[in-house]
Design a protein around this motif. Structure first.
Motif, PDB file in Angstrom:
ATOM      1  N   ALA A 185       0.838  -1.294  -0.135  1.00 29.73           N
ATOM      2  CA  ALA A 185      -0.027   0.195  -0.165  1.00 29.73           C
ATOM      3  C   ALA A 185       1.056   1.311  -0.087  1.00 29.73           C
ATOM      4  O   ALA A 185       1.812   1.388   0.513  1.00 29.73           O
ATOM      5  CB  ALA A 185      -0.821   0.101   1.284  1.00 29.73           C
ATOM      6  N   PHE A 186       0.450   2.379  -0.799  1.00 29.55           N
ATOM      7  CA  PHE A 186       1.080   3.519  -0.789  1.00 29.55           C
ATOM      8  C   PHE A 186       0.115   4.644  -0.818  1.00 29.55           C
ATOM      9  O   PHE A 186      -0.977   4.606  -1.302  1.00 29.55           O
ATOM     10  CB  PHE A 186       2.258   3.476  -1.762  1.00 29.55           C
ATOM     11  CG  PHE A 186       1.957   3.493  -3.296  1.00 29.55           C
ATOM     12  CD1 PHE A 186       1.444   4.590  -3.880  1.00 29.55           C
ATOM     13  CD2 PHE A 186       1.684   2.394  -4.012  1.00 29.55           C
ATOM     14  CE1 PHE A 186       0.955   4.680  -5.068  1.00 29.55           C
ATOM     15  CE2 PHE A 186       1.165   2.115  -5.164  1.00 29.55           C
ATOM     16  CZ  PHE A 186       1.102   3.412  -5.875  1.00 29.55           C
ATOM     17  N   SER A 187       0.841   5.938  -0.414  1.00 28.50           N
ATOM     18  CA  SER A 187      -0.210   7.061  -0.571  1.00 28.50           C
ATOM     19  C   SER A 187       0.991   8.202  -1.166  1.00 28.50           C
ATOM     20  O   SER A 187       2.005   8.031  -0.849  1.00 28.50           O
ATOM     21  CB  SER A 187      -0.672   7.642   0.703  1.00 28.50           C
ATOM     22  OG  SER A 187      -1.055   8.820   0.490  1.00 28.50           O
ATOM     23  N   MET A 188       0.579   8.929  -2.263  1.00 31.69           N
ATOM     24  CA  MET A 188       1.388   9.625  -2.951  1.00 31.69           C
ATOM     25  C   MET A 188       0.720  10.874  -3.495  1.00 31.69           C
ATOM     26  O   MET A 188      -0.330  10.793  -4.026  1.00 31.69           O
ATOM     27  CB  MET A 188       2.081   8.896  -4.082  1.00 31.69           C
ATOM     28  CG  MET A 188       3.393   9.825  -4.706  1.00 31.69           C
ATOM     29  SD  MET A 188       4.378   8.553  -5.566  1.00 31.69           S
ATOM     30  CE  MET A 188       5.002   7.507  -4.176  1.00 31.69           C
ATOM     31  N   ALA A 189       1.265  11.954  -3.895  1.00 28.45           N
ATOM     32  CA  ALA A 189       0.608  13.065  -4.484  1.00 28.45           C
ATOM     33  C   ALA A 189       0.229  13.149  -6.002  1.00 28.45           C
ATOM     34  O   ALA A 189       1.175  12.209  -6.606  1.00 28.45           O
ATOM     35  CB  ALA A 189       1.419  14.474  -4.327  1.00 28.45           C
ATOM     36  N   ASP A 190      -0.850  13.371  -6.264  1.00 29.50           N
ATOM     37  CA  ASP A 190      -1.545  13.089  -7.488  1.00 29.50           C
ATOM     38  C   ASP A 190      -0.922  14.642  -8.546  1.00 29.50           C
ATOM     39  O   ASP A 190      -0.165  15.369  -7.969  1.00 29.50           O
ATOM     40  CB  ASP A 190      -2.847  13.246  -7.820  1.00 29.50           C
ATOM     41  CG  ASP A 190      -3.746  14.295  -7.207  1.00 29.50           C
ATOM     42  OD1 ASP A 190      -3.228  15.332  -6.973  1.00 29.50           O
ATOM     43  OD2 ASP A 190      -4.779  14.103  -6.918  1.00 29.50           O
ATOM     44  N   THR A 191      -1.332  14.938  -9.682  1.00 29.05           N
ATOM     45  CA  THR A 191      -0.857  16.027 -10.427  1.00 29.05           C
ATOM     46  C   THR A 191      -1.393  17.342  -9.730  1.00 29.05           C
ATOM     47  O   THR A 191      -0.520  18.417 -10.065  1.00 29.05           O
ATOM     48  CB  THR A 191      -1.516  15.932 -11.909  1.00 29.05           C
ATOM     49  OG1 THR A 191      -2.759  15.746 -11.830  1.00 29.05           O
ATOM     50  CG2 THR A 191      -0.973  14.585 -12.345  1.00 29.05           C
ATOM     51  N   THR A 192      -2.323  17.355  -9.175  1.00 28.86           N
ATOM     52  CA  THR A 192      -2.644  18.693  -8.291  1.00 28.86           C
ATOM     53  C   THR A 192      -2.082  18.851  -6.833  1.00 28.86           C
ATOM     54  O   THR A 192      -2.350  19.901  -6.335  1.00 28.86           O
ATOM     55  CB  THR A 192      -4.416  18.623  -8.102  1.00 28.86           C
ATOM     56  OG1 THR A 192      -4.688  17.461  -7.095  1.00 28.86           O
ATOM     57  CG2 THR A 192      -4.885  18.522  -9.582  1.00 28.86           C
ATOM     58  N   GLY A 193      -1.427  17.714  -6.554  1.00 29.82           N
ATOM     59  CA  GLY A 193      -0.740  17.935  -5.094  1.00 29.82           C
ATOM     60  C   GLY A 193      -1.681  17.218  -4.098  1.00 29.82           C
ATOM     61  O   GLY A 193      -0.999  17.239  -2.874  1.00 29.82           O
ATOM     62  N   ASN A 194      -2.797  16.833  -4.293  1.00 30.15           N
ATOM     63  CA  ASN A 194      -3.608  16.178  -3.325  1.00 30.15           C
ATOM     64  C   ASN A 194      -3.104  14.646  -3.198  1.00 30.15           C
ATOM     65  O   ASN A 194      -2.798  13.772  -4.290  1.00 30.15           O
ATOM     66  CB  ASN A 194      -4.949  16.047  -3.961  1.00 30.15           C
ATOM     67  CG  ASN A 194      -5.769  17.422  -3.898  1.00 30.15           C
ATOM     68  OD1 ASN A 194      -5.399  18.109  -3.018  1.00 30.15           O
ATOM     69  ND2 ASN A 194      -6.468  17.723  -5.094  1.00 30.15           N
TER      70      ASN A 194
END
Length: 375
Positions: free
Chosen positions: A245-254
């Motif tokens: 599992a991972f969490s990472m910023a999308d293109t908008t920074g969210n």
């Protein structure tokens, strides 16, 4: 040599062999001595350099008559480049401990002769065997570039031809690598080949099979240890394992969280704007996404870019309309580390519960697998 993938652009194999992307365990340091003469050199600077995993170690001297001697500590056998100008011709030497003699000419440095390194001799045998694969890859690469530059109306057909040339090059290279390793089980060049070409997610079985062909000394070498470490790490993200599992910023920074897609089939696709093979494969991925996007299927593109503008520009240029994330850390991307990604393109197909059910799906293999799962 810090690393491809063979998701190979085999055109990058020479470079990737000089700059491997894995960091093997340490060996006992030895000493090297590279000396010789470059005919035609008069009062010029001669350089020798090698990639250390993070940057280049460079040594130099001014030679009045073309003669030179470079000495130093050798942590492990590696490729060193001898050159006069970093942007021009160079002679790549597989350096091992002991005295190595070089004879070359200024106007054709890359054609110089090297004596005193059995590993260099083995490496040259392998490189010569790979000429056919390089030729196929070069032809495919040139065709792809021509399509990009000229915007040919038959670009779809030509892209497929370019892709087929790459696939043919990969298959040919694979057979050449296997042949060399089988006939040179004790040479350090054999684990070096595995290290350079097959240490990437999706090639674990080949890497394992080829590793098992090595004798004990080759397995215990710097590159042999590197292969074993890779195989152990890659086993953690093998088919049948739960996807990290991972969490990472999308293109908008969210922040995007992979767990948010539970209940869907998900393709976690590792790529980068600078990756030629990735960009060549993107039209195929777009086709798959357009066919299955409304059938409980999603793609998460994880970019190994380090510049946001390049990342966004590639997304728009290739019309990639799925979810995109990046921490803009390049090869230090946190998700890439979790998935033991050492080369791109690379992907992992997850089932509705987040279990890895396939890896490294390319071309028709991707469509075939999705058709089996999604009705």
């Amino acid at each position: 040599m810090k690393k491809i993938a063979m998701a190979l652009s085999l055109l990058a194999l020479v470079a990737s062999s000089i700059m491997a992307q894995t960091k093997p365990a340490k060996e006992k340091e030895a000493l090297y001595n590279v000396s010789g003469k470059i005919e035609g050199v008069k009062s010029e600077k001669i350089f020798i350099s090698t990639y250390n995993g993070k940057g280049f170690d460079i040594d130099s001297l001014v030679s009045t008559d073309g003669k030179f001697t470079f000495k130093g500590k050798l942590k492990y056998p590696a490729i060193y480049s001898l050159y006069l100008n970093p942007k021009k011709d160079r002679l790549n030497i597989f350096v091992q401990s002991g005295a190595i003699l070089v004879q070359a000419k200024k106007d054709s440095l890359s054609k110089g002769t090297v004596k005193g390194s059995a590993l260099h001799t083995d490496w040259m045998v392998h490189r010569k065997q790979m000429d056919g694969a390089y030729a196929l890859m070069s032809k495919g690469d040139n065709l792809y570039k021509s399509v990009q530059q000229n915007k040919d109306p038959d670009s779809v057909a030509l892209r497929k031809t370019a892709h087929d040339l790459f696939v043919a090059g990969e298959a040919y290279a694979d057979s050449i690598c296997k042949q060399f390793i089988t006939t040179h089980p004790s040479s350090t060049i054999s684990p070096f080949i595995i290290n350079s070409y097959f240490m990437r997610a999706g090639s674990e079985e080949k890497a394992k099979d080829y590793y098992n062909l090595l004798d004990k000394n080759a397995q215990a070498s710097y590159y042999g240890i590197s292969v074993k470490e890779f195989l152990d790490k890659a086993a953690l993200v093998d088919v049948g394992k739960m996807a990290p599992a991972f969490s990472m910023a999308d293109t908008t920074g969210n922040a995007f969280t992979l767990a948010s897609l539970k209940g869907k089939y998900v393709l976690v696709d590792f790529w980068a704007s600078w990756c030629g093979p990735c960009r060549k494969e993107n039209p195929n991925v777009v086709k798959a996404y357009n066919e299955y996007r409304d059938k409980n299927f999603e793609i998460v593109g994880v970019s190994l870019d380090d510049k946001k503008n390049n990342w966004l520009k590639a997304i728009n240029a290739d019309k990639l309309t799925w979810i995109h994330v990046s921490d803009l850390k390049g090869w230090q991307n946190e998700a890439a580390k979790m998935y033991a990604v050492s080369a791109v393109p690379m992907n992992f197909l997850l089932d509705k519960n987040g279990k890895i059910i396939a890896k490294n799906l390319r071309s028709e293999e991707l469509h075939k697998k999705l058709a089996e799962l999604i009705h």
